[in-house]
Design an enzyme around this catalytic site. Structure first.
Site, PDB file in Angstrom:
ATOM      1  CG  ASP A  10      21.838  19.015   9.054  1.00 23.58           C
ATOM      2  OD1 ASP A  10      20.873  19.594   8.535  1.00 23.58           O
ATOM      3  OD2 ASP A  10      22.880  18.732   8.427  1.00 23.58           O
ATOM      4  CB  ALA A  12      22.637  16.550   3.648  1.00 20.94           C
ATOM      5  CB  ALA A  44      28.265  24.773  -4.113  1.00 20.84           C
ATOM      6  CG  MET A  48      25.762  22.741   3.746  1.00 21.24           C
ATOM      7  SD  MET A  48      24.520  22.602   2.444  1.00 21.24           S
ATOM      8  CE  MET A  48      25.576  22.487   1.002  1.00 21.24           C
ATOM      9  CE  LYS A  52      19.485  22.948   1.094  1.00 21.99           C
ATOM     10  NZ  LYS A  52      20.729  22.939   1.882  1.00 21.99           N
ATOM     11  CG  HIS A  55      23.125  27.445  -0.052  1.00 21.01           C
ATOM     12  ND1 HIS A  55      23.549  26.440   0.781  1.00 21.01           N
ATOM     13  CD2 HIS A  55      24.109  27.567  -0.991  1.00 21.01           C
ATOM     14  CE1 HIS A  55      24.724  25.988   0.383  1.00 21.01           C
ATOM     15  NE2 HIS A  55      25.075  26.646  -0.710  1.00 21.01           N
ATOM     16  NE  ARG A 160      19.535  24.020  10.170  1.00 23.79           N
ATOM     17  CZ  ARG A 160      19.855  22.915   9.532  1.00 23.79           C
ATOM     18  NH1 ARG A 160      20.526  22.956   8.401  1.00 23.79           N
ATOM     19  NH2 ARG A 160      19.492  21.753  10.020  1.00 23.79           N
ATOM     20  CG  ASP A 186      26.948  18.791   8.044  1.00 27.63           C
ATOM     21  OD1 ASP A 186      27.396  18.975   6.894  1.00 27.63           O
ATOM     22  OD2 ASP A 186      25.723  18.825   8.291  1.00 27.63           O
TER      23      ASP A 186
END
Length: 269
Positions: A10, A12, A44, A48, A52, A55, A160, A186
């Site tokens: 991944d 970030a 927020a 994750m 987006k 999200h 994903r 993460d």
């Protein structure tokens, strides 16, 4: 190492942007700019790892966010609301992402070690292509340039937690065995992505979204603080199915050595 073929990272919170702050802070800003609506950094962070647009939709569906939204606007968040927030989010994210391209401590050493063993470096992300294209040169300037980088909107099949971005990495890298691949992430959707692809999975506890620590907080923290952050992240990944959980990418070599040993014995993910 003779059995491992590729490690898929991944971005970030995994290789760059300790604490995964580039996307989360921009989500907060986009909600505020478009609708004068406040969400917390913690809210927020909840979805994750997703693309987006998805999200933003998932944040709007959080019970506490949905309750505040309906109290203010009289109805649940609509598709056009998500579109507007996304359209505000995108230019902000493109503008800011390069500012969060510093490598997480240990990342360069780990990547260099993989290359010494002729292990290919794949990557995928919840970022769309326009954001990833802004991040790639900034990361390269800091010493990281993967062999392949797939964005969440590159494929018609979607992002994903489906496995398609990872499978596209395999195609582009000419990797022929999913059990010889490792996914490092993460976020929960990223771990699920790796499992759905049939790969070994490694969840990072302290460098990313779930702990939410800045690099300065991480480096200054005493063991009690780190233990609390670790438990917080472990709670999220407890039922994820991740094969391994470690603090940061710096801990990856020992994990890969164990996977290599297990592969030599005939184990599969």
């Amino acid at each position: 190492m003779t059995n491992l073929q590729a490690v898929m990272f991944d971005w970030a919170g995994t290789v760059v942007d300790f604490g995964s702050f580039a996307p989360t802070t921009i989500f907060v800003e986009a909600f505020k700019r478009e609708y004068d609506f406040d969400i917390s950094l913690e809210e927020a962070r909840v979805p994750m790892g997703l693309g987006k647009w998805d999200h933003i939709k998932a944040v709007g569906e959080l019970p506490e966010v949905d309750a505040r939204w309906q109290a203010k606007f009289g109805q649940p968040m609509q598709k056009e609301d998500i579109d507007k927030i996304y359209q505000t989010f995108m230019p902000l994210q493109v503008k800011k992402v390069a500012e969060h391209a510093d490598l997480i401590p240990g990342a360069k050493e780990v990547i260099d070690g993989l290359r010494q063993h002729n292990i290919k470096i794949g990557s995928c992300t919840g970022y769309p292509r326009i954001v990833l294209d802004a991040l790639l040169p900034a990361a390269k300037a800091n010493g990281y340039s993967p062999d392949c980088a797939v964005a969440t909107d590159d494929l018609k099949a979607g992002g994903r937690p489906a496995p398609y971005m990872l499978l596209q990495n395999m195609i582009e890298l000419a990797v022929d065995d999913v059990k010889a691949c490792v996914k490092v992430d993460d976020s929960l959707p990223g771990i699920t992505e790796g499992l759905n692809a049939g790969m070994w999975t490694v969840a990072l506890l302290l460098s990313g979204n779930e702990a939410g620590l800045t690099l300065q907080e991480f480096e200054a923290a005493d063991e009690a603080t780190l233990a609390a952050a670790r438990i917080k992240a472990q709670d999220v990944f407890a039922h994820s199915g991740a094969h391994y959980q470690v603090d940061t990418i710096a801990d990856l070599p020992d994990v890969l050595a164990d996977i290599e040993l297990r592969l030599s014995k005939g184990d599969r993910p």
